[in-house]
Design a protein around this motif. Sequence first.
Motif, PDB file in Angstrom:
ATOM      1  N   ASP A   1       0.834  -1.199   0.000  1.00  0.00           N
ATOM      2  CA  ASP A   1       0.000   0.000   0.000  1.00  0.00           C
ATOM      3  C   ASP A   1       0.873   1.257   0.000  1.00  0.00           C
ATOM      4  OD1 ASP A   1      -2.796   0.859   0.066  1.00  0.00           O
ATOM      5  OD2 ASP A   1      -2.237   1.799   1.964  1.00  0.00           O
ATOM      6  N   HIS A   2       1.978   1.206   0.727  1.00  0.00           N
ATOM      7  CA  HIS A   2       2.913   2.348   0.694  1.00  0.00           C
ATOM      8  C   HIS A   2       3.462   2.550  -0.720  1.00  0.00           C
ATOM      9  CE1 HIS A   2       2.990   3.156   4.944  1.00  0.00           C
ATOM     10  NE2 HIS A   2       3.340   1.911   5.245  1.00  0.00           N
ATOM     11  N   ALA A   3       3.773   1.450  -1.394  1.00  0.00           N
ATOM     12  CA  ALA A   3       4.303   1.560  -2.755  1.00  0.00           C
ATOM     13  C   ALA A   3       3.269   2.172  -3.692  1.00  0.00           C
ATOM     14  CB  ALA A   3       4.728   0.176  -3.259  1.00  0.00           C
ATOM     15  N   HIS A   4       2.024   1.748  -3.567  1.00  0.00           N
ATOM     16  CA  HIS A   4       0.980   2.280  -4.444  1.00  0.00           C
ATOM     17  C   HIS A   4       0.721   3.766  -4.202  1.00  0.00           C
ATOM     18  CE1 HIS A   4      -0.130  -1.325  -6.532  1.00  0.00           C
ATOM     19  NE2 HIS A   4      -0.251  -1.988  -5.402  1.00  0.00           N
ATOM     20  N   HIS A   5       1.028   4.243  -3.011  1.00  0.00           N
ATOM     21  CA  HIS A   5       0.789   5.649  -2.672  1.00  0.00           C
ATOM     22  C   HIS A   5       2.093   6.422  -2.496  1.00  0.00           C
ATOM     23  CE1 HIS A   5      -2.987   3.617  -1.529  1.00  0.00           C
ATOM     24  NE2 HIS A   5      -3.503   4.686  -2.092  1.00  0.00           N
ATOM     25  N   ARG A   6       3.134   5.992  -3.186  1.00  0.00           N
ATOM     26  CA  ARG A   6       4.463   6.578  -3.033  1.00  0.00           C
ATOM     27  C   ARG A   6       4.462   8.081  -3.277  1.00  0.00           C
ATOM     28  NH1 ARG A   6       8.965   7.603  -6.284  1.00  0.00           N
ATOM     29  NH2 ARG A   6       7.887   6.923  -8.136  1.00  0.00           N
ATOM     30  N   GLU A   7       3.886   8.535  -4.356  1.00  0.00           N
ATOM     31  CA  GLU A   7       3.910   9.966  -4.677  1.00  0.00           C
ATOM     32  C   GLU A   7       3.077  10.768  -3.681  1.00  0.00           C
ATOM     33  OE1 GLU A   7       2.859  10.346  -8.786  1.00  0.00           O
ATOM     34  OE2 GLU A   7       4.599   9.190  -9.439  1.00  0.00           O
ATOM     35  N   GLU A   8       1.918  10.247  -3.310  1.00  0.00           N
ATOM     36  CA  GLU A   8       1.080  10.927  -2.324  1.00  0.00           C
ATOM     37  C   GLU A   8       1.804  11.013  -0.979  1.00  0.00           C
ATOM     38  OE1 GLU A   8      -3.125  10.307   0.092  1.00  0.00           O
ATOM     39  OE2 GLU A   8      -2.486   8.811  -1.362  1.00  0.00           O
ATOM     40  N   ASN A   9       2.454   9.919  -0.579  1.00  0.00           N
ATOM     41  CA  ASN A   9       3.187   9.920   0.688  1.00  0.00           C
ATOM     42  C   ASN A   9       4.324  10.938   0.666  1.00  0.00           C
ATOM     43  OD1 ASN A   9       1.525   7.952   1.727  1.00  0.00           O
ATOM     44  ND2 ASN A   9       2.918   6.269   1.240  1.00  0.00           N
TER      45      ASN A   9
END
Length: 190
Positions: free
Chosen positions: A116-124
């Motif tokens: 889930d962190h990978a899928h939201h990398r740019e947002e994070n």
Amino acid sequence: MATLQEELEARHKLDAMLADFERQTRTDISNPGGIFRDVLNSTPGLRRQYEHAVKEGNLIGFEAEKDPRFNGSYNGDSRKMSLSADQLNEAGPPNDPHEIRDAVNFIRYTAGHEIDHAHHREENARLAERFRMQVAAIANGASPHDFTGPGEGVQRRCAQKRGAGGNRRIQCSRRPGNARQPAGDFGRPL
């Protein structure tokens, strides 16, 4: 929508990354990388999430987690995931089959959370930059310095991410063609 060629390339890249992780982590008495590969392969929905992250360029490799406090972590800068060899080894011999089943499910939880962190990398990355700017503004402002606001936002996002791991495990462990599978059945042990 991904083309068949893109999906095949992502599948092959993931297989190569898993083989590399297996080579990195194999010892004479354990094979944590092989255990992780088996867990992914036994959980088709989770594997698809990993293939999607590879296709999008958000996951480029695996490595053993160096910090014993963590079961896994994702580094958005390097786009690599670290996984605990100790946690992975709990899902292998010589452990009791019930312990293995529980360990496999916890690996699924950890893997779902980290992907889930990978899928939201740019947002994070955007959220982290916003947090740094908020903290800097407070630190450069008049005393007393109250960092409660930015901290509460981080806590809320962390809680959402922890929940995503469990939801992902349930979602990904449902067997194809059986949408009514009980939510408590987290897939078969290895």
